[in-house]
Design a protein around this motif. Structure first.
Motif, PDB file in Angstrom:
ATOM      1  N   THR A  30      42.706  -3.218  38.148  1.00  0.00           N
ATOM      2  CA  THR A  30      42.295  -4.291  39.051  1.00  0.00           C
ATOM      3  C   THR A  30      42.288  -3.769  40.473  1.00  0.00           C
ATOM      4  OG1 THR A  30      43.219  -6.014  37.618  1.00  0.00           O
ATOM      5  CG2 THR A  30      42.870  -6.594  39.923  1.00  0.00           C
ATOM      6  N   TRP A  31      41.294  -4.187  41.239  1.00  0.00           N
ATOM      7  CA  TRP A  31      41.250  -3.865  42.661  1.00  0.00           C
ATOM      8  C   TRP A  31      41.976  -4.953  43.436  1.00  0.00           C
ATOM      9  CZ3 TRP A  31      39.806   0.759  44.291  1.00  0.00           C
ATOM     10  CH2 TRP A  31      38.920   1.518  43.511  1.00  0.00           C
ATOM     11  N   TRP A  32      42.778  -4.532  44.391  1.00  0.00           N
ATOM     12  CA  TRP A  32      43.523  -5.453  45.238  1.00  0.00           C
ATOM     13  C   TRP A  32      43.171  -5.191  46.704  1.00  0.00           C
ATOM     14  CZ3 TRP A  32      46.258  -9.132  42.716  1.00  0.00           C
ATOM     15  CH2 TRP A  32      46.578  -8.881  41.377  1.00  0.00           C
ATOM     16  N   LEU A  63      34.892  -6.332  56.269  1.00  0.00           N
ATOM     17  CA  LEU A  63      33.592  -5.764  55.917  1.00  0.00           C
ATOM     18  C   LEU A  63      33.759  -4.608  54.944  1.00  0.00           C
ATOM     19  CD1 LEU A  63      32.047  -5.512  59.521  1.00  0.00           C
ATOM     20  CD2 LEU A  63      32.048  -7.498  57.979  1.00  0.00           C
ATOM     21  N   THR A  64      32.678  -4.270  54.251  1.00  0.00           N
ATOM     22  CA  THR A  64      32.640  -3.054  53.449  1.00  0.00           C
ATOM     23  C   THR A  64      31.350  -2.298  53.742  1.00  0.00           C
ATOM     24  OG1 THR A  64      32.914  -2.147  51.212  1.00  0.00           O
ATOM     25  CG2 THR A  64      31.527  -4.094  51.414  1.00  0.00           C
ATOM     26  N   VAL A 103      35.047 -11.127  52.262  1.00  0.00           N
ATOM     27  CA  VAL A 103      35.838 -12.344  52.079  1.00  0.00           C
ATOM     28  C   VAL A 103      35.612 -13.226  53.301  1.00  0.00           C
ATOM     29  CG1 VAL A 103      37.591 -11.176  50.686  1.00  0.00           C
ATOM     30  CG2 VAL A 103      37.945 -11.412  53.144  1.00  0.00           C
ATOM     31  N   PRO A 104      35.696 -14.554  53.129  1.00  0.00           N
ATOM     32  CA  PRO A 104      35.445 -15.440  54.269  1.00  0.00           C
ATOM     33  C   PRO A 104      36.554 -15.354  55.312  1.00  0.00           C
ATOM     34  CG  PRO A 104      36.165 -16.708  52.351  1.00  0.00           C
ATOM     35  CD  PRO A 104      35.958 -15.295  51.880  1.00  0.00           C
ATOM     36  N   ASP A 113      35.347  -5.642  40.540  1.00  0.00           N
ATOM     37  CA  ASP A 113      34.198  -4.780  40.800  1.00  0.00           C
ATOM     38  C   ASP A 113      34.014  -4.382  42.259  1.00  0.00           C
ATOM     39  OD1 ASP A 113      33.466  -7.200  41.881  1.00  0.00           O
ATOM     40  OD2 ASP A 113      31.792  -7.559  40.511  1.00  0.00           O
ATOM     41  N   LEU A 114      34.954  -4.712  43.126  1.00  0.00           N
ATOM     42  CA  LEU A 114      34.871  -4.437  44.569  1.00  0.00           C
ATOM     43  C   LEU A 114      33.794  -5.260  45.276  1.00  0.00           C
ATOM     44  CD1 LEU A 114      35.323  -0.543  44.746  1.00  0.00           C
ATOM     45  CD2 LEU A 114      36.983  -2.274  45.421  1.00  0.00           C
ATOM     46  N   GLU A 115      33.144  -6.142  44.553  1.00  0.00           N
ATOM     47  CA  GLU A 115      32.079  -6.961  45.134  1.00  0.00           C
ATOM     48  C   GLU A 115      32.509  -8.417  45.304  1.00  0.00           C
ATOM     49  OE1 GLU A 115      29.255  -5.871  46.239  1.00  0.00           O
ATOM     50  OE2 GLU A 115      29.331  -3.812  45.499  1.00  0.00           O
ATOM     51  N   HIS A 116      33.154  -8.968  44.299  1.00  0.00           N
ATOM     52  CA  HIS A 116      33.526 -10.379  44.287  1.00  0.00           C
ATOM     53  C   HIS A 116      35.055 -10.485  44.324  1.00  0.00           C
ATOM     54  CE1 HIS A 116      29.641  -9.943  42.175  1.00  0.00           C
ATOM     55  NE2 HIS A 116      29.304 -11.005  42.896  1.00  0.00           N
TER      56      HIS A 116
END
Length: 447
Positions: free
Chosen positions: A162-164, A124-125, A142-143, A185-188
């Motif tokens: 890049t976000w990891w 979750l975020t 993420v699923p 983008d921290l969203e997708h």
């Protein structure tokens, strides 16, 4: 006297009998249960640290994110919980472990949401718009996996624009694993495959685990170093291990004591990369006769040793806890908060708690040994010995060993960067007497 008054007096006497065991300069709530540290982050001049906690010792109660802030990493202010389970939401039965990042000057948390009956804790975020004091509603990013032994504890960081995102996992056919995702983008998020995997086995005498909890990823000397908590369904938590993810996975132990678990990393701080840990109780559940349990370790500045293992030194500001100049340690009468430094070995430090209770720290040519065999008359307190080799580095410029005592907490840092964390439960209250080698120095530490 009424029965209620009698019970209140008994409780007061019981609390007084164990008051010397309460840590004073390590993070813990005033009451209740604490476990994993989460999401340390610097916001302005302050560092925020979150942690899993419950307001009582009832372990069936869903965990929330407790919250503390500090200007210097050693003097902490406790706040109201920053995050609590949302009834009917994706974390209705607990806000589990994760971390935080700065996102356009907002603090964004990534964590595991627990819902009883579901096989996994969803990633979750949630966002804070008040500088990390509280977080808004959570959503899944993420699923959940289709098949896994375990899947939880996200860790997010930014590298090369890049976000990891790393998630702890374990699979029956593949072993312990760190699942890796990337995002712009921290969203997708896009699944990239495993960052590292290892079939369960024994490495350097340690169980590598059926799964890895609390994965943390640091960049040290240009190398990507993972820190994981080894876990299995039948044994539960084991040890905290570290390894380079870009070569053959060779786990090495991070702390050589008995009570360090669930490490939480801050990749970039004013002191460099840092690590916190949960110091577990070191006593049977029946021995929790007070109203609190669990404590957070001192923050540790981490670096790589010559063998690639993770080494640690206490955060430099811990020196500001010293009350006055140092004095020879041998023969000192001490309270429950102190530091003892042994400039060089070999040597011995004995904490005499009472006629029948003592803790022995032995510095030999190459080793440090802690012996708790006679440290407590409490049948619920754990005893035994622990040892670390290759403990000393005369070129480090620091003492051979720094011993920090804070009530029931004992942390020892050696000159080569080895650490031993454990818990001790003497039934005899202070003053205690120190017997030490002639060159050892002593400081009382302010709480």
């Amino acid at each position: 006297m009424t029965q209620t008054q009698s019970q209140a007096q008994t409780a007061a006497r019981s609390a007084a009998a164990v008051a010397h065991l309460r840590p004073a300069f390590h993070i813990r709530p005033p009451r209740g249960y604490l476990n994993d540290p989460n999401g340390p982050i610097e916001v302005g001049d302050d560092v925020h640290l979150y942690f899993q906690s419950r307001p009582t010792l009832d372990l069936q109660m869903p965990v929330e994110w407790g919250h503390a802030t500090s200007p210097d990493y050693v003097r902490w202010t406790l706040h109201r919980p920053a995050m609590a389970p949302q009834p009917g939401g994706p974390d209705t039965d607990g806000c589990w472990s994760g971390n935080t990042v700065l996102d356009d000057n907002r603090v964004r948390a990534f964590y595991s949401g627990n819902v009883e009956g579901r096989p996994y804790q969803s990633v979750l975020t949630a966002v804070s718009d008040d500088g990390g004091m509280t977080f808004g509603p959570a959503r899944q990013v993420v699923p959940d996996p289709e098949q896994a032994l375990m899947f939880r504890d996200p860790f997010v960081w930014r590298e090369n624009d890049t976000w990891w995102l790393a998630v702890g996992a374990g699979f029956a056919d593949r072993g312990a694993s760190i699942a890796l995702y990337r995002s712009a983008d921290l969203e997708h998020w896009t699944y990239e495959g495993p960052l590292a995997e290892l079939p369960r086995g024994i490495a350097a005498g340690e169980d590598t685990g059926a799964a890895w909890e609390c994965p943390q990823v640091l960049t040290l000397d240009g190398r990507r170093i993972a820190v994981v908590a080894s876990w299995s369904p039948e044994r539960g938590p084991a040890e905290v291990l570290s390894f380079d993810v870009d070569v053959r996975v060779t786990p090495q132990r991070v702390d050589h004591g008995t009570n360090f678990y669930a490490a939480s990393a801050l990749r970039d701080s004013r002191f460099g990369p840092l690590l916190f840990g949960w110091l577990t109780e070191g006593r049977d559940r029946l021995g929790w006769t007070d109203d609190w349990a669990g404590v957070i370790s001192l923050p540790r500045v981490v670096h790589l040793g010559p063998d690639g293992s993770l080494r640690s030194t206490p955060v430099p500001t811990v020196d500001t806890l010293r009350a006055g100049p140092g004095s020879p340690a041998d023969g000192v009468s001490t309270g429950p908060q102190c530091e003892i430094a042994v400039p060089e070995g070999p040597g011995q430090v004995i904490l005499h708690f009472g006629d029948q209770e003592r803790l022995v720290v032995e510095l030999d040519t190459d080793t440090v040994t802690i012996d708790r065999t006679h440290a407590s008359l409490d049948n619920h307190a754990h005893g035994g010995r622990m040892q670390v080799i290759e403990a000393f580095d005369p070129t480090s410029g620091g003492p051979a060993a720094r011993i920090f005592l804070d009530g029931s907490v004992l942390e020892i840092f050696t000159s080569s960067g080895r650490v031993l964390s454990t818990r001790v439960y003497p039934t005899t209250p202070p003053p205690w007497r120190i017997e030490a080698t002639a060159n050892a120095q002593y400081w009382r530490l302010a709480s």
